[in-house]
Design an enzyme around this catalytic site. Sequence first.
Site, PDB file in Angstrom:
ATOM      1  N   TYR A  79      -4.805  17.623  34.925  1.00 28.24           N
ATOM      2  CA  TYR A  79      -4.958  16.773  33.736  1.00 28.24           C
ATOM      3  C   TYR A  79      -4.556  15.316  33.948  1.00 28.24           C
ATOM      4  O   TYR A  79      -4.732  14.484  33.091  1.00 28.24           O
ATOM      5  CB  TYR A  79      -4.142  17.351  32.557  1.00 28.24           C
ATOM      6  CG  TYR A  79      -2.668  17.565  32.865  1.00 28.24           C
ATOM      7  CD1 TYR A  79      -1.757  16.514  32.815  1.00 28.24           C
ATOM      8  CD2 TYR A  79      -2.191  18.822  33.228  1.00 28.24           C
ATOM      9  CE1 TYR A  79      -0.416  16.705  33.115  1.00 28.24           C
ATOM     10  CE2 TYR A  79      -0.841  19.028  33.521  1.00 28.24           C
ATOM     11  CZ  TYR A  79       0.035  17.966  33.460  1.00 28.24           C
ATOM     12  OH  TYR A  79       1.369  18.149  33.757  1.00 28.24           O
TER      13      TYR A  79
ATOM     14  N   ARG B   5       7.375  10.646  35.395  1.00 29.54           N
ATOM     15  CA  ARG B   5       7.537  11.967  35.999  1.00 29.54           C
ATOM     16  C   ARG B   5       6.653  12.027  37.237  1.00 29.54           C
ATOM     17  O   ARG B   5       5.452  12.229  37.132  1.00 29.54           O
ATOM     18  CB  ARG B   5       7.114  13.031  34.967  1.00 29.54           C
ATOM     19  CG  ARG B   5       7.525  14.453  35.291  1.00 29.54           C
ATOM     20  CD  ARG B   5       6.761  15.449  34.415  1.00 29.54           C
ATOM     21  NE  ARG B   5       5.419  15.647  34.933  1.00 29.54           N
ATOM     22  CZ  ARG B   5       4.383  16.080  34.205  1.00 29.54           C
ATOM     23  NH1 ARG B   5       4.511  16.341  32.931  1.00 29.54           N
ATOM     24  NH2 ARG B   5       3.185  16.236  34.768  1.00 29.54           N
TER      25      ARG B   5
ATOM     26  N   HIS C 239       5.112  19.032  35.682  1.00 31.01           N
ATOM     27  CA  HIS C 239       6.041  19.268  34.562  1.00 31.01           C
ATOM     28  C   HIS C 239       7.157  20.218  34.998  1.00 31.01           C
ATOM     29  O   HIS C 239       8.345  19.925  34.846  1.00 31.01           O
ATOM     30  CB  HIS C 239       5.277  19.840  33.363  1.00 31.01           C
ATOM     31  CG  HIS C 239       6.177  20.340  32.278  1.00 31.01           C
ATOM     32  ND1 HIS C 239       6.944  19.486  31.518  1.00 31.01           N
ATOM     33  CD2 HIS C 239       6.459  21.595  31.852  1.00 31.01           C
ATOM     34  CE1 HIS C 239       7.661  20.215  30.657  1.00 31.01           C
ATOM     35  NE2 HIS C 239       7.386  21.487  30.843  1.00 31.01           N
TER      36      HIS C 239
HETATM   37  C1  LIG Z   1       9.991  23.621  20.271  1.00 31.84           C
HETATM   38  C2  LIG Z   1       9.237  23.723  21.560  1.00 31.84           C
HETATM   39  N1  LIG Z   1       7.907  23.514  21.556  1.00 31.84           N
HETATM   40  C3  LIG Z   1       7.207  23.596  22.712  1.00 31.84           C
HETATM   41  C4  LIG Z   1       7.836  23.915  23.879  1.00 31.84           C
HETATM   42  C5  LIG Z   1       7.057  23.974  25.197  1.00 31.84           C
HETATM   43  N2  LIG Z   1       7.381  22.777  25.966  1.00 31.84           N
HETATM   44  C6  LIG Z   1       8.301  22.826  26.955  1.00 31.84           C
HETATM   45  S1  LIG Z   1       8.546  21.333  27.647  1.00 31.84           S
HETATM   46  C7  LIG Z   1       7.407  20.607  26.665  1.00 31.84           C
HETATM   47  C8  LIG Z   1       7.094  19.147  26.779  1.00 31.84           C
HETATM   48  C9  LIG Z   1       8.298  18.291  26.669  1.00 31.84           C
HETATM   49  O1  LIG Z   1       7.948  16.957  26.921  1.00 31.84           O
HETATM   50  P1  LIG Z   1       9.012  15.830  26.890  1.00 31.84           P
HETATM   51  O2  LIG Z   1       9.828  15.938  25.655  1.00 31.84           O
HETATM   52  O3  LIG Z   1       8.305  14.557  27.121  1.00 31.84           O
HETATM   53  O4  LIG Z   1       9.994  16.178  28.105  1.00 31.84           O
HETATM   54  P2  LIG Z   1       9.639  16.218  29.671  1.00 31.84           P
HETATM   55  O5  LIG Z   1       9.217  17.634  29.967  1.00 31.84           O
HETATM   56  O6  LIG Z   1       8.559  15.241  29.947  1.00 31.84           O
HETATM   57  O7  LIG Z   1      10.909  15.886  30.353  1.00 31.84           O
HETATM   58  C10 LIG Z   1       6.845  21.527  25.782  1.00 31.84           C
HETATM   59  C11 LIG Z   1       5.817  21.216  24.781  1.00 31.84           C
HETATM   60  C12 LIG Z   1       9.226  24.155  23.849  1.00 31.84           C
HETATM   61  N3  LIG Z   1       9.916  24.461  24.939  1.00 31.84           N
HETATM   62  N4  LIG Z   1       9.903  24.032  22.670  1.00 31.84           N
END
Ligand SMILES: Cc1ncc(C[n+]2csc(CCOP(=O)(O)OP(=O)(O)O)c2C)c(N)n1
Length: 367
Positions: A279, A266, A270
């Site tokens: 971080y 990435r 985010h």
């Molecule tokens: C069930 C749930 N828990 C927490 C969140 C908050 N949240 C949004 S994106 C994210 C991280 C996702 O990381 P990843 O699966 O690696 O996907 P990326 O964003 O890196 O594409 C979190 C914890 C959420 N949207 N849904």
Amino acid sequence: MTQDIFSQFNPLEGKRFQVMDENGNISTDPTVAALRPAEVTDDFIKQAYEKMLFMKMADQKANNLQRTGRMGTYASIRGQEATQAGTALAMQRTDWLVPAFRELGVMWMHGVPMENMYVYWMGNEIGSLPPPDVNCIPISIAVGSQMLHAVGLGMGMKKKKETKVAVTFFGDGATSEGDFHEAMNCAGVFQPNTVFICQNNQWAISVPRSYQTKSVTIAQKAQAYGIPGIQVDGNDLIAMYVATKTAIDRARRGEGATLIEAYTYRLGDHTTSDDAKKYRDPAEVELWKPKDPMIRLQKYLAARNLWSQAYEDELVARYEKEIDVIVEKSQSVQYNPADIFDYTYAQLTPHLIEQRTEFLTRLEIQS
Ligand SMILES: Cc1ncc(C[n+]2csc(CCOP(=O)(O)OP(=O)(O)O)c2C)c(N)n1
Ligand SMILES: [Mg+2]
């Protein structure tokens, strides 16, 4: 194309599938060469590059729209263009795409109009409604939940003996959700027409990949569930195409699911609500920049006289104009602010009726 790819690139043996390295050189390994299908010509690669450039520019525009107050929030795909284009090219129009939220590129290539996605990120749910002939379910913000939907879709297709496939995307962070393990287990047992694409971009907001799992790779988890799994250089368009095509063809023949770990990065924050500098060591980002999927394709094409700065400039100028039209269109979509209440429950609860009235009164006062 042979299925041997999954045994030849066993993640437990520390292997990662790559066809084109970061300098744009094609692997001379005979095992890799044998896996390259005939359709992957220079013209195929050039067309893919053009798609990736368009999605990269549309992605940048979305960030700009958010920064100028014209979009609510946005999750950038920067650095993940090859993962998305490679998969999209391996899919057929009738296949189902089951995305998470960082899939602007593959959604667009699968037929979701770019203005739909802009409208969605502008906060208007109508953007989630694709044209009737586009098989894509809405963006899933609840991390990991969509993988189970993809298994359900794949099971249905298998039962009906259809040759369609459901391809689902999720992040490295999503593999820590119970949903991932439930989906993988069902995939092993029921062998649905499903392909899992984990975009391992090394971060889940501020949580690094090393905190998600003690497994050396995400791909190897497939083996515990009895399905093939492979780790692919997600920044390598050709490797992504070959691996996903092999997995999709397997599923199409009714041979069950596959897990593909697209090892990528990435490059951006985010979302637009995040500041990764708080971080993440900037030195890490610098290490990944030369691995950008666009750079290696440029090098490959330039070495064959198929890329030049003038060609790039012409494409950029053309795409800028196209994207400006898309922005205009997406900003002109009318919506009713009360929709947020009216389309959540069939019948509003008493406290939501109260909130709806208060919300509309405030809007009236402001206008
Ligand atoms: C069930 C749930 N828990 C927490 C969140 C908050 N949240 C949004 S994106 C994210 C991280 C996702 O990381 P990843 O699966 O690696 O996907 P990326 O964003 O890196 O594409 C979190 C914890 C959420 N949207 N849904
Ligand atoms: Mg991630």
